[in-house]
Design an enzyme around this catalytic site. Structure first.
Site, PDB file in Angstrom:
ATOM      1  N   HIS A 181     -13.734   2.824   1.199  1.00 52.20           N
ATOM      2  CA  HIS A 181     -14.089   1.565   0.534  1.00 52.20           C
ATOM      3  C   HIS A 181     -15.399   0.996   1.063  1.00 52.20           C
ATOM      4  O   HIS A 181     -15.876  -0.028   0.571  1.00 52.20           O
ATOM      5  CB  HIS A 181     -12.963   0.539   0.713  1.00 52.20           C
ATOM      6  CG  HIS A 181     -12.806   0.055   2.126  1.00 52.20           C
ATOM      7  ND1 HIS A 181     -12.048   0.731   3.057  1.00 52.20           N
ATOM      8  CD2 HIS A 181     -13.325  -1.024   2.763  1.00 52.20           C
ATOM      9  CE1 HIS A 181     -12.090   0.084   4.201  1.00 52.20           C
ATOM     10  NE2 HIS A 181     -12.857  -0.976   4.066  1.00 52.20           N
TER      11      HIS A 181
ATOM     12  N   ASP B  64      -4.188   4.184   4.642  1.00 46.22           N
ATOM     13  CA  ASP B  64      -3.230   3.787   3.602  1.00 46.22           C
ATOM     14  C   ASP B  64      -3.901   3.222   2.352  1.00 46.22           C
ATOM     15  O   ASP B  64      -3.206   2.794   1.417  1.00 46.22           O
ATOM     16  CB  ASP B  64      -2.208   2.799   4.159  1.00 46.22           C
ATOM     17  CG  ASP B  64      -2.845   1.542   4.755  1.00 46.22           C
ATOM     18  OD1 ASP B  64      -4.075   1.352   4.580  1.00 46.22           O
ATOM     19  OD2 ASP B  64      -2.123   0.759   5.402  1.00 46.22           O
ATOM     20  N   ASP B  65      -5.233   3.211   2.313  1.00 45.88           N
ATOM     21  CA  ASP B  65      -5.939   2.809   1.090  1.00 45.88           C
ATOM     22  C   ASP B  65      -6.673   3.995   0.464  1.00 45.88           C
ATOM     23  O   ASP B  65      -7.623   3.816  -0.297  1.00 45.88           O
ATOM     24  CB  ASP B  65      -6.905   1.654   1.351  1.00 45.88           C
ATOM     25  CG  ASP B  65      -7.954   1.975   2.411  1.00 45.88           C
ATOM     26  OD1 ASP B  65      -7.909   3.083   2.983  1.00 45.88           O
ATOM     27  OD2 ASP B  65      -8.818   1.107   2.664  1.00 45.88           O
TER      28      ASP B  65
ATOM     29  N   ASP C 159     -11.625   6.906  14.934  1.00 42.95           N
ATOM     30  CA  ASP C 159     -12.404   7.933  14.238  1.00 42.95           C
ATOM     31  C   ASP C 159     -13.674   8.284  15.006  1.00 42.95           C
ATOM     32  O   ASP C 159     -14.078   9.452  15.053  1.00 42.95           O
ATOM     33  CB  ASP C 159     -12.727   7.516  12.804  1.00 42.95           C
ATOM     34  CG  ASP C 159     -13.366   6.147  12.680  1.00 42.95           C
ATOM     35  OD1 ASP C 159     -13.540   5.446  13.699  1.00 42.95           O
ATOM     36  OD2 ASP C 159     -13.699   5.753  11.530  1.00 42.95           O
TER      37      ASP C 159
ATOM     38  N   ARG D 146       0.805  -1.223   0.000  1.00 40.58           N
ATOM     39  CA  ARG D 146       0.000   0.000   0.000  1.00 40.58           C
ATOM     40  C   ARG D 146       0.837   1.272   0.000  1.00 40.58           C
ATOM     41  O   ARG D 146       0.609   2.167  -0.810  1.00 40.58           O
ATOM     42  CB  ARG D 146      -0.956   0.006   1.206  1.00 40.58           C
ATOM     43  CG  ARG D 146      -2.009  -1.085   1.155  1.00 40.58           C
ATOM     44  CD  ARG D 146      -3.028  -0.917   2.274  1.00 40.58           C
ATOM     45  NE  ARG D 146      -4.060  -1.957   2.246  1.00 40.58           N
ATOM     46  CZ  ARG D 146      -5.086  -2.001   3.071  1.00 40.58           C
ATOM     47  NH1 ARG D 146      -5.225  -1.063   4.019  1.00 40.58           N
ATOM     48  NH2 ARG D 146      -5.977  -2.970   2.980  1.00 40.58           N
TER      49      ARG D 146
END
Length: 349
Positions: free
Chosen positions: A284, A171-172, A260, A98
């Site tokens: 995603h 990291d995506d 979060d 990634r």
């Protein structure tokens, strides 16, 4: 694991002195608006609840989410990428799969502003990134405490920098730095600003732990970390009693939810701030193929991964095939920056 979490928070402090030197360069420009009136990204309808997300529900006596920010948040001035602290959270097992992809693509356009927060030493990554990789020594587990350990390191590094904006990414995520700059330029870092995208279509309920084994129900909105979010310096300073260092871990324990969610809880329940939702952030956990190809280059963040047991990526033509570029990040990068050397080498491009 708890002992390692404590070491992780204190270990990240070693980097804060060097990060603080950035403030000498960038303390000047805190207000924004090179591009006033950015409204196209205001969220009309928060994305639907995703599988695996904490339950949310309505409630009485609580404020509703305002889908359009009040005009007093908007200002005029100048903002540069140098005023933004961009933090990317990762773990060692994703350094090659990634982080290398991000370094080849969007981080190459914002390398001076981007810091990578990970859990274990990696000589190869350190050689490539230098002092902009921070080895937190946090646990590599995907628990709410391990994630909160890294978030605490990110938060304190941002405060030490003295910069105007803190933006967290996973990291995506693919970040479009210029669209981010355009968005933040329509707000003032001197106001309490919390920008991101909810993963629920209603506030979340949580049980806050009180002394004497008591609990109380709390209700708040939060921006999903998987899509990225941004916080103004002024708001971040108000969060310090609950978010700095070990305090973030303690606060996370109060509601036993991920990092979060804890950020949203601190801002809405402790500080009295409010999430300003924005539809230009994407994770995603939403169907990315629903984003029109014509609008991909106007988004702040995009992502890739699995959704409803299927590969979830943006719909985008060339220059690389889905087999060569399963995330579609390289192809997107070539549409944004066609003069990139490896884009020019692509067959038929």
């Amino acid at each position: 694991m708890g002992r390692r979490l404590i070491r992780g928070v204190s270990g990240a402090a070693v980097f804060l002195a060097s990060v603080a030197l950035l403030s000498m360069r960038h303390r000047g420009a805190r207000d924004a608006a090179q591009h006033p009136g950015v409204r196209e990204g205001m969220l009309e309808k928060p994305e639907q609840q995703s599988e695996g997300s904490p339950e949310g529900a309505g409630g009485r006596g609580q404020k509703d989410l305002k889908l359009h920010p009040p005009e007093e948040y908007r200002t005029e001035g100048s903002l540069t990428l140098g005023d933004i602290f961009i933090a990317v959270k990762t773990t060692k097992r994703f350094h090659q799969s990634r982080i290398e992809l991000l370094l080849d693509t969007w981080i190459s356009q914002a390398s001076e502003q981007t810091y990578i927060f990970t859990d274990e030493e990696d000589d190869a990554l350190k050689r490539r990134v230098g002092g902009r990789v921070i080895f937190t020594n946090c646990s590599a587990e995907h628990s709410h405490l391990a994630l909160s350990c890294k978030m605490a390191a990110e938060f304190d590094a941002f405060l030490a920098s003295g910069l105007s904006w803190f933006c967290h990414l996973d990291d995506d995520n693919y970040l479009n730095p210029q669209v981010l700059l355009k968005l933040l330029s329509s707000y003032s870092a001197t106001w309490d600003v919390y920008l991101g995208k909810p993963s629920l279509n209603r506030p979340i309920w949580a049980s806050e732990t009180l002394p004497n084994n008591q609990t109380k129900s709390v209700r708040f909105w939060f921006a999903t970390g998987g899509a990225g979010f941004c916080i103004s310096h002024t708001l971040a300073r108000k969060m310090v009693p609950w978010a700095s260092g070990r305090n973030f871990l303690s606060t996370s324990e109060l509601i036993r939810l991920p990092d979060d969610c804890t950020v949203g809880y601190i801002i809405e329940c402790k500080v009295g701030g409010q999430l300003i939702p924005n539809a230009l952030f994407h994770s995603h956990l939403e169907n990315l193929q629903l984003i029109p190809s014509s609008q991909l280059m106007q988004q702040v963040t995009l992502s890739y991964g699995m959704f409803e047991n299927k590969l979830n990526v943006i719909e985008l033509s060339g220059p690389f095939s889905p087999q060569e570029d399963p995330s579609r990040f390289r192809s997107l990068h070539c549409h944004l920056y066609p003069n990139t050397s490896w884009c020019l080498q692509a067959v038929g491009w």
